[in-house]
Design an enzyme around this catalytic site. Structure first.
Site, PDB file in Angstrom:
ATOM      1  N   GLY A   1      62.895  47.665  26.742  1.00  0.00           N
ATOM      2  CA  GLY A   1      63.408  46.374  27.194  1.00  0.00           C
ATOM      3  C   GLY A   1      64.885  46.436  27.542  1.00  0.00           C
ATOM      4  O   GLY A   1      65.657  45.546  27.199  1.00  0.00           O
TER       5      GLY A   1
ATOM      6  N   TYR B   1      56.095  33.367  18.032  1.00  0.00           N
ATOM      7  CA  TYR B   1      57.208  34.315  17.993  1.00  0.00           C
ATOM      8  C   TYR B   1      57.621  34.599  16.556  1.00  0.00           C
ATOM      9  O   TYR B   1      57.839  35.755  16.169  1.00  0.00           O
ATOM     10  CB  TYR B   1      58.391  33.757  18.782  1.00  0.00           C
ATOM     11  CG  TYR B   1      59.610  34.644  18.783  1.00  0.00           C
ATOM     12  CD1 TYR B   1      59.699  35.746  19.635  1.00  0.00           C
ATOM     13  CD2 TYR B   1      60.679  34.386  17.931  1.00  0.00           C
ATOM     14  CE1 TYR B   1      60.810  36.561  19.640  1.00  0.00           C
ATOM     15  CE2 TYR B   1      61.803  35.204  17.922  1.00  0.00           C
ATOM     16  CZ  TYR B   1      61.861  36.285  18.779  1.00  0.00           C
ATOM     17  OH  TYR B   1      62.973  37.099  18.776  1.00  0.00           O
TER      18      TYR B   1
ATOM     19  N   LYS C   1      57.722  38.217  14.392  1.00  0.00           N
ATOM     20  CA  LYS C   1      58.891  38.810  13.751  1.00  0.00           C
ATOM     21  C   LYS C   1      58.688  38.963  12.240  1.00  0.00           C
ATOM     22  O   LYS C   1      59.182  39.928  11.643  1.00  0.00           O
ATOM     23  CB  LYS C   1      60.140  37.983  14.057  1.00  0.00           C
ATOM     24  CG  LYS C   1      60.535  38.007  15.526  1.00  0.00           C
ATOM     25  CD  LYS C   1      60.729  39.441  16.033  1.00  0.00           C
ATOM     26  CE  LYS C   1      61.123  39.495  17.499  1.00  0.00           C
ATOM     27  NZ  LYS C   1      61.295  40.885  17.977  1.00  0.00           N
TER      28      LYS C   1
ATOM     29  N   SER D   1      64.154  42.719  14.949  1.00  0.00           N
ATOM     30  CA  SER D   1      63.503  41.557  14.367  1.00  0.00           C
ATOM     31  C   SER D   1      64.306  40.319  14.782  1.00  0.00           C
ATOM     32  O   SER D   1      64.689  40.183  15.951  1.00  0.00           O
ATOM     33  CB  SER D   1      63.415  41.720  12.846  1.00  0.00           C
ATOM     34  OG  SER D   1      62.837  40.581  12.251  1.00  0.00           O
TER      35      SER D   1
ATOM     36  N   SER E   1      66.371  46.533  30.610  1.00  0.00           N
ATOM     37  CA  SER E   1      66.771  46.127  31.954  1.00  0.00           C
ATOM     38  C   SER E   1      67.702  44.916  31.953  1.00  0.00           C
ATOM     39  O   SER E   1      68.305  44.589  32.977  1.00  0.00           O
ATOM     40  CB  SER E   1      65.536  45.831  32.808  1.00  0.00           C
ATOM     41  OG  SER E   1      64.762  44.795  32.222  1.00  0.00           O
TER      42      SER E   1
ATOM     43  N   ASP F   1      55.276  49.845  29.938  1.00  0.00           N
ATOM     44  CA  ASP F   1      54.637  48.596  29.531  1.00  0.00           C
ATOM     45  C   ASP F   1      54.206  48.774  28.081  1.00  0.00           C
ATOM     46  O   ASP F   1      53.235  49.483  27.800  1.00  0.00           O
ATOM     47  CB  ASP F   1      53.439  48.290  30.419  1.00  0.00           C
ATOM     48  CG  ASP F   1      52.718  47.006  30.024  1.00  0.00           C
ATOM     49  OD1 ASP F   1      53.187  46.311  29.098  1.00  0.00           O
ATOM     50  OD2 ASP F   1      51.680  46.704  30.640  1.00  0.00           O
TER      51      ASP F   1
ATOM     52  N   LYS G   1      59.230  47.262  35.296  1.00  0.00           N
ATOM     53  CA  LYS G   1      59.416  47.715  36.672  1.00  0.00           C
ATOM     54  C   LYS G   1      60.912  47.929  36.893  1.00  0.00           C
ATOM     55  O   LYS G   1      61.653  46.971  37.081  1.00  0.00           O
ATOM     56  CB  LYS G   1      58.861  46.695  37.672  1.00  0.00           C
ATOM     57  CG  LYS G   1      57.343  46.526  37.623  1.00  0.00           C
ATOM     58  CD  LYS G   1      56.865  45.516  38.662  1.00  0.00           C
ATOM     59  CE  LYS G   1      55.338  45.351  38.601  1.00  0.00           C
ATOM     60  NZ  LYS G   1      54.857  44.356  39.604  1.00  0.00           N
TER      61      LYS G   1
END
Length: 271
Positions: free
Chosen positions: A12, A146, A150, A132, A14, A54, A38
């Site tokens: 993650g 969510y 966590k 976390s 990007s 992914d 992507k």
């Protein structure tokens, strides 16, 4: 192309916390691979190599780790940062939505961790750092999916850390609070909204927008992550920023009834 520098793989990466973390690892002397679903067309930070991944796919997770090992010869740090937010009352989130959130936020962490552990054990060391949240120890109305993800990461990480410590591997947790990213605007919205909760959802959106506006810079979280990766005597948990420290301390020390009242007050819920 084996490297003499330590290698960090950040999922993650990007944008937001992941992108700042990748930058921070470069500054700390690491070879850094950042991932996104992507990455073509994206310009990585200086010193960062981007790789498509992914985390919701077994094959993608396995292939990404294999490619990093093939290109760089090792993985010293895995940062499981990729994730998705959720909004809405539990009644408004379908089971399919719950499965989607958990597949990314929990099973994604498990996929990546299982893929790197054999390599870390073989090289005699490594660190898995799972991102976390203060919501891994505290409740948050209208974000239950969510929050559940966590809480799961907290228990998974602490349990796994005991399993692999004797092999030179540590599994550590970083707990941010609200951070100035696009997290709230990218959160998964309820797929079966109910008029009953519409006003509460509107208030929640206001509360969340204010919290994100006043949140920590992603660099604060990145600093905590690099600290966890490089501490000679690592701790199981690292809080990122003063709010995170206050919330986690209050969860431990404040009486349950008082903590409950504060949650309702913060979310503008009736007493």
């Amino acid at each position: 192309m084996a490297t003499t520098r330590p290698v960090a793989l950040v999922t993650g990466a990007s944008s937001g916390i992941g992108k700042e973390t990748a930058r921070a690892f470069v500054a700390a002397g690491f070879e850094v691979i950042g991932t996104g679903r992507k990455t073509s067309g994206l310009t990585p930070p200086a010193g960062v190599t981007y790789l498509d991944l992914d985390v919701a796919s077994d094959d993608s997770a396995t292939a990404a780790v294999a490619e990093v090992i093939d290109r760089f010869g090792r993985i010293d740090v895995l940062v499981n940062n990729a994730g998705i937010g959720s909004a809405g009352a539990v009644e408004e989130n379908s089971v399919a939505q719950a499965q989607s959130v958990l597949n990314i936020n929990v099973l994604g962490v498990m996929r990546m961790t299982k893929a790197v552990l054999p390599h870390m054990r073989a090289q005699g060391g490594g660190r898995v750092i799972n991102i976390s949240s203060v919501l891994g120890v505290a409740p948050q109305p209208f974000m239950a999916l969510y929050v559940a993800s966590k809480h799961a990461i907290e228990g998974y990480s602490e349990s796994l850390d005991h399993e692999v410590r004797e092999h030179g591997v540590r599994v550590l947790i970083v707990q941010p609070a609200y951070t100035k990213t696009s997290f709230d605007t990218n959160a998964m919205q309820p797929d079966t909204p109910l008029p009953l909760y519409a006003e509460r959802r509107r208030v929640f959106d206001e509360v969340m927008a204010e919290a994100m506006k006043d949140g920590d810079d992603p660099a604060v979280v990145a600093k905590a992550i690099v600290t966890a990766a490089t501490d000679k005597k690592p701790k199981l948990r690292y809080t990122a920023g003063p709010l995170a420290s206050r919330v986690t301390t209050a969860r431990r020390l404040v009486p349950a009834g008082t903590f409950d009242k504060q949650i309702r007050k913060n979310n503008r819920l009736p007493a």
